[in-house]
Design a protein around this motif. Structure first.
Motif: not given
Length: 405
Positions: A391-394, A4-8
């Motif tokens: 890293f990217v947060e979406l 759920a954190a949508r950390l890519i």
């Protein structure tokens, strides 16, 4: 396991070597606690995606294609930098690319305020022999090497890469031949810019030239203006540099000396002052060791370095004016320093660290102790020839076009 954190985590990989099955950029979903990594998607180009940088203002991922452009032809694509839009599901959508004058683009950084993207091009080691007429009428040989360059691109409001604003061409050489096994002892026969880092103030671009043992500072504007140069000891080979949270200190890996250097940075002049140097290995590994990437944990202040030879990820601390090694975790045995774990990255919270362990064809996840900097293994995922991680947060809503000031 929830994502759920949508950390890519985007993983650049290599794919041009004989028998290679990698290449392109993988997108991994990362569990909030780092206990699970899951492959979401992959784009197959650029084939030599050796370095990535993400611009959250436009949700754009930039990548190098770390190749040398063919001569007359070309048969394969040219050395270039690429821009991708990051979609809401983590998929990458190609935007555009621009050629990168100079072989082997190897490092990227960007500055939102000035809409700037900088790229360091390393060049190859091999020389060309040119037969020349000598002043006395006889014949001799001149040796010509690739140019190494620093490139400054503009960025468009939609994240696309604009035209080149400026190019700095590096010249000179270090000890030739030197003791490095790279290219038969000719690793310093010409310049090799290995990083282009924008300092925390956004005023300077810092370039480590391992071929001439220099760390250069350029003022960042519409063009690149030389500001200061720190000449390191002969044969040290400064490779990568990273700043602490204050911007007052920086730390550089010295590839050929197998050392970490602590430096004081003057944000007014762009000049560096050496503080201390320490070996990056605990003891003699019995083979050549070359430190590569360097990163600083924002909370603990620990400085992390990956060793290619000792095959470890080690962390250090600066106490006053003294560097000391605090610990390390082992990585896969390297084939040689050029085919080893190449880089690593912290997630935005600093709680997780991922390593691109290329010889093992794995991306490894570690938990980071916020106080001591110690690493504890969590999990891994198999990927072919991983080279770099961004890293990217979406979670945030996409920005509107033109949000970069």
């Amino acid at each position: 396991m929830s994502h759920a954190a949508r950390l890519i985590a985007y993983v650049g990989s290599y794919g041009c070597a004989p028998g290679a099955t990698g290449g392109g950029i993988y997108a991994l979903a990362v569990a909030a606690d780092g206990s699970d990594l899951r492959l979401l998607s992959r784009v197959e180009e650029p084939k030599e995606a050796g370095y990535l940088v993400y611009a959250p203002e436009t949700r754009t991922l930039y990548a190098v294609d770390e190749r040398k452009t063919d001569g007359r032809g070309p048969v394969d694509p040219p050395a270039a930098v690429h821009a991708f839009a990051v979609e809401s599901n983590g998929a990458l959508r190609f935007l555009n690319s621009q050629n990168a004058p100079g072989p082997r683009p190897t490092f990227l950084d960007y500055h939102a305020g000035s809409r700037s993207l900088v790229c360091a091009n390393h060049g190859d080691f091999q020389h060309v022999e040119k037969v020349v007429r000598l002043p006395d009428g006889g014949w001799g040989t001149d040796y010509v090497y690739d140019d190494s360059t620093l490139l400054l691109y503009g960025l468009e409001a939609d994240g696309c890469i604009g035209a080149l604003r400026d190019v700095q061409v590096f010249d000179g050489h270090g000890q030739d031949p030197n003791f490095s096994p790279q290219n038969g002892g000719h690793a310093q026969a010409s310049s090799h810019a290995h990083c282009a880092v924008i300092d925390p103030s956004g005023r300077y671009v810092i370039v480590c030239d391992k071929g001439t043992d220099c760390i250069h500072s350029f003022r960042l504007g519409d063009r690149l203006e030389p500001a200061a140069t720190l000449q390191m000891a002969p044969g040290t080979g400064p490779r990568h540099i990273a700043f602490d949270v204050t911007g007052g200190h920086a730390f550089a890996t010295l590839e050929f000396a197998s050392e970490l250097a602590a430096l004081r940075f003057d944000a007014e002049t762009g000049a560096f002052t050496p503080i201390d140097r320490v070996s990056t290995v605990a003891s003699d590994p019995g083979r050549v060791n070359e430190p590569a990437d360097v990163r600083i944990h924002r909370r603990s202040g620990c400085i992390y370095v990956n060793n290619r030879g000792e095959d470890s990820l080690a962390w250090f601390a600066l106490d006053g004016a003294k560097l000391s090694r605090r610990g390390a975790v082992p990585l896969a045995p390297s084939i040689h320093p050029g085919l080893a774990a190449r880089s690593f990255a912290f997630d935005p919270t600093g709680a997780l660290l991922l390593v691109a362990d290329r010889p093992a064809h794995l991306v490894r996840a570690y938990a980071v102790d916020a106080n001591t900097g110690a690493l504890s293994p969590l999990t891994d995922i198999a990927l072919s020839d991983p080279a770099f991680i961004a890293f990217v947060e979406l979670d945030a809503a996409p920005p509107c076009s033109g949000d970069i000031p």
